[in-house]
Design an enzyme around this catalytic site. Sequence first.
Site: not given
Ligand SMILES: *Cc1c(COP(=O)(O)O)cnc(C)c1O
Length: 398
Positions: A185, A213, A245
């Site tokens: 990320s 992602h 996302k």
């Molecule tokens: C954003 C993210 C999460 C968390 O997800 P949410 O639904 O925002 O709690 C978990 N793992 C990764 C790799 C992320 O980028």
Amino acid sequence: MTHQPDAGGFDKLAAELTERRQQHLYRKRRQLQSPQQPHLRCDGRDLLAFCSNDYLGLANHPQVITSFQQAANQYGVGGGASHLVIGHSRVHHQLEDALAEFTGRERVLLFSSGYMANLGTINALLDKHDAVFEDRLNHASLIDAGLLSGARFQRYLHNSVDALENKLQRSTARRKLVVCDGVFSMDGDIAPLPEITRAAADQGAWVMVDDAHGFGCLGENGGGCTEHFSLNTDRVQVLVGTLGKAFGTSGAFVAGDEVLIETLIQHARTYIYTTAMPPAVAAATLISLKLLQAEAWRRDKLQALIARFRAGANQLGLQLMDTSTPIQPILIGDEARALELSAQLEERGLLVTAIRPPTVPRGTARLRVTLSASHDEKDVDRLLDGLAECCSDESSNG
Ligand SMILES: *Cc1c(COP(=O)(O)O)cnc(C)c1O
């Protein structure tokens, strides 16, 4: 007499906050006053933003909004109860089935967030008899989940299959679980999953991939890194996706075999002891899933914007990471300098966040640029112009 509970303790907290501010690590929130989109309004100013994870531009898509509204009319707003009590609605179930088909897995289980999916899943699968192997740049939710599980926690060098193999070979644990991000990320690079999954299979370990992602962005149909590398459940037993996302909504899911999903329903505490996500979110996600699969032009446009950004940034001599995902960090190093650059860009109407420790290792502060299919070429050019004006000193060729 007024009672002052633990006043001394709070003085200490205040001092720690001051120290954090002096170290340029203090975090502040902004107030968004428009939908999540490149041209947004924030703290009373119009800005062009390069920091959301809405990679395909679905968060504010009219069809997704309509589906949300119609489902709210039909089901109301609140989930009202946990899934195991009476919060599991028909539309949640439809979304699980659709995501199972999309990922090519037997079953899917919805969670209210990615953080909760990771915490619940690792803790349902492992205990003190087991071992968990995590890339040292894994997302915080995966690190926290591994630590909380009580399993022997081992970090391996970022994307190093040799380091992982070495640790796996030496482990005598009952159950071994390798855990990594699909797309990292904060660096934007892709895990070498063909090699990682082979090493794991050789050592009798399972693999869990958090592809928060990758979904929507990678793979011909947006199926993420497991589609990109063609890895089925024999190679990646536990696949996690988040809906906040590229899907543009909210929540998360775990995909895998029947036995995995039934185990999670019985044992994942962040699934059992929490209210179901609002059914309207599930309904909206059914539409965003459809758009994500059908509208390949969003991925093509995104790739074209990424290429345009990289060519321009390379010409400016900026230090990019070796990746073609929508996460395109510019490495700065010093925390104060990263903050200053972010502020200078903002003066020019450009919103790019500075990412600092502890989110990234010390000395690797960066500007985290993210691109979206809802950006235009001229948006990318405006960013490059801004970077040219602010970052001329960061050039790696002098
Ligand atoms: C954003 C993210 C999460 C968390 O997800 P949410 O639904 O925002 O709690 C978990 N793992 C990764 C790799 C992320 O980028």
